[in-house]
Design an enzyme around this catalytic site. Structure first.
Site: not given
Ligand code: SF4
Length: 352
Positions: A59, A63, A66, A103, A134, A194, A266
């Site tokens: 991605c 984040c 993540c 989901c 979802c 959500c 949740r």
């Molecule tokens: S949480 Fe992970 S998958 Fe979602 S946008 Fe951020 S880096 Fe990408």
């Protein structure tokens, strides 16, 4: 403060009020949350959803929590978008083990024009199976949101993650404003929202309050509010964060329940790290939804049969999707319970 006074649906929460909720003695807070919960929900029903990663890894967002971010090396295999047929097979399995909502999550900044037709096919197919649908696909534009709604998507997941003040410490590639804009498009298109956040990223209690204020002060409360406990994954910048005090986690669930009395709260990522006593306290605090039976995107989720065994011991039943509470579905749940009763796992669960 009486529970009745707290149950009206409000959109004007102040930081001082929410701080006061957090600062209550634990028992008072739980009593209040449970009282609010009972006014809007059957306290012994929990909604179960299954989450499938339809596109994993690489991605472009950063984040910090993540493992799917392409910015960190977590050893996760990068995968292409899953075939529609495979997604539908997974959805059918989820239905057979008692899930009412399916989901589908993709690690994207936003869906591309090339991928959209496949995504729409997935929504239509899962819907046909009689499951609620979802998706979580990143940022959406208005046109994409409309197309998803027309395909029959019930919920769109887009978490705010944390307070606006703390957000910049966690994500720099997407703004808080962009997240709110996507949520606004989802509402405009008539879908349910959500949206929740993550605890344990080094945020303060005021940041937890700030997140809940953002969610509760939206024009309409999200129908579903996932509260995640950080799953610390090696290779991500938050791998060494301090654990959240379990009681602080439960407090946050209770405050969410009080502020958003009609939403499903949740118990989400991080449940694998929680013992059964903590999960039971979470249900007491007003959590009434879990992910179940599949891998939670890329982190392990407790086994479905273990969940069912805990439900049984607590006298909790999975929430039925009213318009689809057919006999087949009920039979699948009963069968799962019988199998657990017959297995050692059911008895061992008490000491797991
Ligand atoms: S949480 Fe992970 S998958 Fe979602 S946008 Fe951020 S880096 Fe990408």
């Amino acid at each position: 403060m009486s529970a009745t006074a707290e149950t009206s649906t409000r959109h004007d929460w102040s930081l001082a009020e929410v701080r006061a909720l957090f600062e209550q003695p634990f028992n008072d807070l739980l009593f209040q949350a449970q009282s609010v919960h009972r006014q809007h929900f059957d306290p012994n029903r929990v909604q179960v959803s299954t989450l499938l990663s339809i596109k994993t890894g690489a991605c472009p967002e950063d984040c910090k929590y993540c493992p799917q971010s392409g910015h960190y090396n977590t050893g996760l295999d990068k995968e292409k978008l899953m075939e529609v047929q495979k997604v539908l097979e997974a959805a059918a399995e989820a239905k057979a083990i008692g899930s009412t909502r399916f989901c589908m999550g993709a690690a994207w900044k936003h869906p591309s024009a090339k991928d959209m037709p496949y995504v729409l096919e997935m929504v239509k197919g899962v819907k046909k199976l009689g499951l609620e649908t979802c998706m979580t696909l990143g940022r959406l534009d208005q046109e994409q949101t409309q197309a998803l709604a027309e395909a029959g998507l019930d919920y769109y997941n887009h978490n705010l993650d944390t307070s606006p003040e703390f957000y910049g410490n966690i994500i720099t590639t997407r703004t808080y404003g962009e997240r709110l804009q996507t949520l606004a498009y989802v509402r405009e298109a008539g879908m349910k929202i959500c949206s929740g956040g993550i605890l344990g990223m080094g945020e303060s209690v005021d940041d937890r309050a700030g997140l809940l204020i953002q969610l509760a002060n939206l024009p309409e409360h999200p129908e579903s509010v996932p509260i995640n406990m950080l799953v610390k994954v090696k290779g991500t910048p938050l791998a060494e964060e301090m654990d959240v005090d379990p009681f602080d986690f439960i407090r946050t669930l209770a405050v969410a329940r009080i502020m958003m009395p009609k939403s499903h709260v949740r118990l989400s990522a991080g449940r694998e790290q929680m013992n059964e006593q903590m999960q039971a306290l979470a249900f007491m605090a007003g959590a009434n939804s879990i992910f179940y039976g599949e891998k939670l995107l890329t982190t392990a989720n407790p086994q479905a049969d273990k969940d069912m065994a805990l439900f049984k011991r607590l006298g909790i039943k999975p929430e039925e999707r009213e318009e689809h509470a057919d006999e087949v579905h009920q039979a699948a749940i009963e069968q799962a319970l019988v199998e657990q009763r017959d297995s050692r796992l059911f008895y061992n669960a008490a000491s797991a």
